[in-house]
Design a protein around this motif. Structure first.
Motif, PDB file in Angstrom:
ATOM      1  N   PHE A  28       0.822  -1.211   0.000  1.00 59.19           N
ATOM      2  CA  PHE A  28       0.000   0.000   0.000  1.00 59.19           C
ATOM      3  C   PHE A  28       0.855   1.260   0.000  1.00 59.19           C
ATOM      4  O   PHE A  28       0.584   2.196  -0.755  1.00 59.19           O
ATOM      5  CB  PHE A  28      -0.900  -0.039   1.235  1.00 59.19           C
ATOM      6  N   SER A  29       1.873   1.283   0.828  1.00 59.71           N
ATOM      7  CA  SER A  29       2.656   2.503   1.015  1.00 59.71           C
ATOM      8  C   SER A  29       3.476   2.880  -0.218  1.00 59.71           C
ATOM      9  O   SER A  29       4.037   3.971  -0.262  1.00 59.71           O
ATOM     10  CB  SER A  29       3.579   2.342   2.223  1.00 59.71           C
ATOM     11  N   SER A  30       3.529   2.004  -1.205  1.00 60.52           N
ATOM     12  CA  SER A  30       4.290   2.290  -2.422  1.00 60.52           C
ATOM     13  C   SER A  30       3.447   2.952  -3.502  1.00 60.52           C
ATOM     14  O   SER A  30       3.996   3.364  -4.540  1.00 60.52           O
ATOM     15  CB  SER A  30       4.886   0.996  -2.989  1.00 60.52           C
ATOM     16  N   TYR A  31       2.150   3.019  -3.282  1.00 61.19           N
ATOM     17  CA  TYR A  31       1.241   3.465  -4.330  1.00 61.19           C
ATOM     18  C   TYR A  31       0.561   4.795  -4.012  1.00 61.19           C
ATOM     19  O   TYR A  31       0.164   5.049  -2.875  1.00 61.19           O
ATOM     20  CB  TYR A  31       0.142   2.422  -4.560  1.00 61.19           C
ATOM     21  N   PHE A  32       0.413   5.620  -5.062  1.00 62.83           N
ATOM     22  CA  PHE A  32      -0.565   6.695  -4.990  1.00 62.83           C
ATOM     23  C   PHE A  32      -1.934   6.039  -4.846  1.00 62.83           C
ATOM     24  O   PHE A  32      -2.197   4.988  -5.424  1.00 62.83           O
ATOM     25  CB  PHE A  32      -0.534   7.528  -6.268  1.00 62.83           C
ATOM     26  N   MET A  33      -2.812   6.691  -4.099  1.00 65.43           N
ATOM     27  CA  MET A  33      -4.185   6.202  -3.932  1.00 65.43           C
ATOM     28  C   MET A  33      -5.165   7.285  -4.355  1.00 65.43           C
ATOM     29  O   MET A  33      -4.828   8.477  -4.385  1.00 65.43           O
ATOM     30  CB  MET A  33      -4.448   5.785  -2.487  1.00 65.43           C
ATOM     31  N   SER A  34      -6.376   6.866  -4.661  1.00 66.44           N
ATOM     32  CA  SER A  34      -7.356   7.804  -5.186  1.00 66.44           C
ATOM     33  C   SER A  34      -8.767   7.409  -4.797  1.00 66.44           C
ATOM     34  O   SER A  34      -9.032   6.255  -4.446  1.00 66.44           O
ATOM     35  CB  SER A  34      -7.248   7.855  -6.713  1.00 66.44           C
ATOM     36  N   TRP A  35      -9.643   8.379  -4.855  1.00 65.37           N
ATOM     37  CA  TRP A  35     -11.082   8.168  -4.723  1.00 65.37           C
ATOM     38  C   TRP A  35     -11.745   8.553  -6.039  1.00 65.37           C
ATOM     39  O   TRP A  35     -11.393   9.582  -6.647  1.00 65.37           O
ATOM     40  CB  TRP A  35     -11.666   9.006  -3.584  1.00 65.37           C
ATOM     41  N   TYR A  36     -12.707   7.740  -6.458  1.00 65.17           N
ATOM     42  CA  TYR A  36     -13.523   7.979  -7.625  1.00 65.17           C
ATOM     43  C   TYR A  36     -14.984   7.969  -7.186  1.00 65.17           C
ATOM     44  O   TYR A  36     -15.311   7.472  -6.106  1.00 65.17           O
ATOM     45  CB  TYR A  36     -13.326   6.866  -8.663  1.00 65.17           C
ATOM     46  N   ARG A  37     -15.848   8.456  -8.036  1.00 63.69           N
ATOM     47  CA  ARG A  37     -17.275   8.344  -7.794  1.00 63.69           C
ATOM     48  C   ARG A  37     -18.017   8.147  -9.102  1.00 63.69           C
ATOM     49  O   ARG A  37     -17.543   8.548 -10.154  1.00 63.69           O
ATOM     50  CB  ARG A  37     -17.820   9.550  -7.041  1.00 63.69           C
ATOM     51  N   THR A  90     -24.006  13.160  -4.716  1.00 63.35           N
ATOM     52  CA  THR A  90     -24.628  11.841  -4.617  1.00 63.35           C
ATOM     53  C   THR A  90     -24.036  10.899  -5.663  1.00 63.35           C
ATOM     54  O   THR A  90     -24.035  11.195  -6.855  1.00 63.35           O
ATOM     55  CB  THR A  90     -26.150  11.949  -4.815  1.00 63.35           C
ATOM     56  N   ALA A  91     -23.516   9.770  -5.196  1.00 62.27           N
ATOM     57  CA  ALA A  91     -22.835   8.811  -6.082  1.00 62.27           C
ATOM     58  C   ALA A  91     -22.390   7.612  -5.256  1.00 62.27           C
ATOM     59  O   ALA A  91     -22.453   7.643  -4.018  1.00 62.27           O
ATOM     60  CB  ALA A  91     -21.622   9.444  -6.745  1.00 62.27           C
ATOM     61  N   VAL A  92     -21.936   6.588  -5.953  1.00 59.62           N
ATOM     62  CA  VAL A  92     -21.208   5.511  -5.299  1.00 59.62           C
ATOM     63  C   VAL A  92     -19.723   5.877  -5.361  1.00 59.62           C
ATOM     64  O   VAL A  92     -19.209   6.217  -6.428  1.00 59.62           O
ATOM     65  CB  VAL A  92     -21.453   4.155  -5.984  1.00 59.62           C
ATOM     66  N   TYR A  93     -19.076   5.824  -4.210  1.00 59.23           N
ATOM     67  CA  TYR A  93     -17.672   6.218  -4.100  1.00 59.23           C
ATOM     68  C   TYR A  93     -16.784   4.977  -4.005  1.00 59.23           C
ATOM     69  O   TYR A  93     -17.088   4.046  -3.252  1.00 59.23           O
ATOM     70  CB  TYR A  93     -17.469   7.112  -2.883  1.00 59.23           C
ATOM     71  N   TYR A  94     -15.702   5.003  -4.761  1.00 62.14           N
ATOM     72  CA  TYR A  94     -14.758   3.893  -4.828  1.00 62.14           C
ATOM     73  C   TYR A  94     -13.339   4.394  -4.579  1.00 62.14           C
ATOM     74  O   TYR A  94     -12.998   5.520  -4.940  1.00 62.14           O
ATOM     75  CB  TYR A  94     -14.763   3.262  -6.211  1.00 62.14           C
ATOM     76  N   CYS A  95     -12.503   3.545  -4.033  1.00 60.56           N
ATOM     77  CA  CYS A  95     -11.080   3.870  -3.959  1.00 60.56           C
ATOM     78  C   CYS A  95     -10.308   2.912  -4.874  1.00 60.56           C
ATOM     79  O   CYS A  95     -10.810   1.853  -5.273  1.00 60.56           O
ATOM     80  CB  CYS A  95     -10.548   3.762  -2.533  1.00 60.56           C
ATOM     81  N   ASN A  96      -9.119   3.310  -5.219  1.00 55.74           N
ATOM     82  CA  ASN A  96      -8.226   2.464  -6.001  1.00 55.74           C
ATOM     83  C   ASN A  96      -6.842   3.084  -5.955  1.00 55.74           C
ATOM     84  O   ASN A  96      -6.653   4.182  -5.433  1.00 55.74           O
ATOM     85  CB  ASN A  96      -8.701   2.344  -7.450  1.00 55.74           C
ATOM     86  N   THR A  97      -5.874   2.385  -6.494  1.00 57.26           N
ATOM     87  CA  THR A  97      -4.578   3.004  -6.685  1.00 57.26           C
ATOM     88  C   THR A  97      -4.735   4.082  -7.756  1.00 57.26           C
ATOM     89  O   THR A  97      -5.789   4.204  -8.402  1.00 57.26           O
ATOM     90  CB  THR A  97      -3.536   1.973  -7.135  1.00 57.26           C
ATOM     91  N   TYR A  98      -3.668   4.876  -7.949  1.00 60.20           N
ATOM     92  CA  TYR A  98      -3.684   5.848  -9.035  1.00 60.20           C
ATOM     93  C   TYR A  98      -2.397   5.703  -9.830  1.00 60.20           C
ATOM     94  O   TYR A  98      -1.317   5.898  -9.261  1.00 60.20           O
ATOM     95  CB  TYR A  98      -3.827   7.271  -8.518  1.00 60.20           C
ATOM     96  N   PRO A  99      -2.485   5.352 -11.105  1.00 63.92           N
ATOM     97  CA  PRO A  99      -3.692   4.982 -11.842  1.00 63.92           C
ATOM     98  C   PRO A  99      -4.363   3.733 -11.253  1.00 63.92           C
ATOM     99  O   PRO A  99      -3.724   2.973 -10.528  1.00 63.92           O
ATOM    100  CB  PRO A  99      -3.164   4.695 -13.262  1.00 63.92           C
ATOM    101  N   SER A 100      -5.617   3.527 -11.594  1.00 66.93           N
ATOM    102  CA  SER A 100      -6.376   2.417 -11.027  1.00 66.93           C
ATOM    103  C   SER A 100      -5.883   1.097 -11.602  1.00 66.93           C
ATOM    104  O   SER A 100      -5.989   0.851 -12.795  1.00 66.93           O
ATOM    105  CB  SER A 100      -7.874   2.599 -11.309  1.00 66.93           C
TER     106      SER A 100
END
Length: 114
Positions: A28-37, A90-100
């Motif tokens: 985990f600590s090696s990656y950029f992380m992001s939130w999408y919706r 209003t949306a469904v929110y997701y996380c992923n690495t960045y890029p996903s």
């Protein structure tokens, strides 16, 4: 192993929510992380990105000044603090690495309505 988002719910306009995303099974600590919706009938959009050490962040113009992304590398978790919520959030929110690059989780529903 899937990403697991939580913390969504129904909130009135102007309210706040804090989303969490547990991200096991990779460095985990090696990656950029992001939130999408993803709102109904719309494409998934990038909301916020955070650097691997947490020192850099970037936001979509639509949420800048209202949302804050953060992370805890000791817990393999990324957060999204959402303040001054609007109905258009209003949306469904997701996380992923960045890029996903990870399999998408189930997301967490955020509904902003009076």
């Amino acid at each position: 192993v899937q990403l697991v988002e939580s913390g969504g719910g129904l909130v009135q306009p102007g309210g706040s929510l804090r989303l969490s995303c547990a991200a096991p099974g990779f460095t985990f600590s090696s990656y950029f992380m992001s939130w999408y919706r993803q709102a109904p009938g719309k494409e998934r959009e990038l909301v916020a990105v955070i650097g691997s050490a947490g020192g850099s962040t970037n936001y979509a113009d639509s949420v800048k000044g209202r949302f804050t992304i953060s992370r805890d590398n000791t817990k393999n978790t990324v957060y999204l603090q959402m303040n001054s919520l609007k109905p258009e959030d209003t949306a469904v929110y997701y996380c992923n690495t960045y890029p996903s690059r990870r399999a998408w989780g189930q997301g967490t529903q955020v509904t902003v309505s009076s």
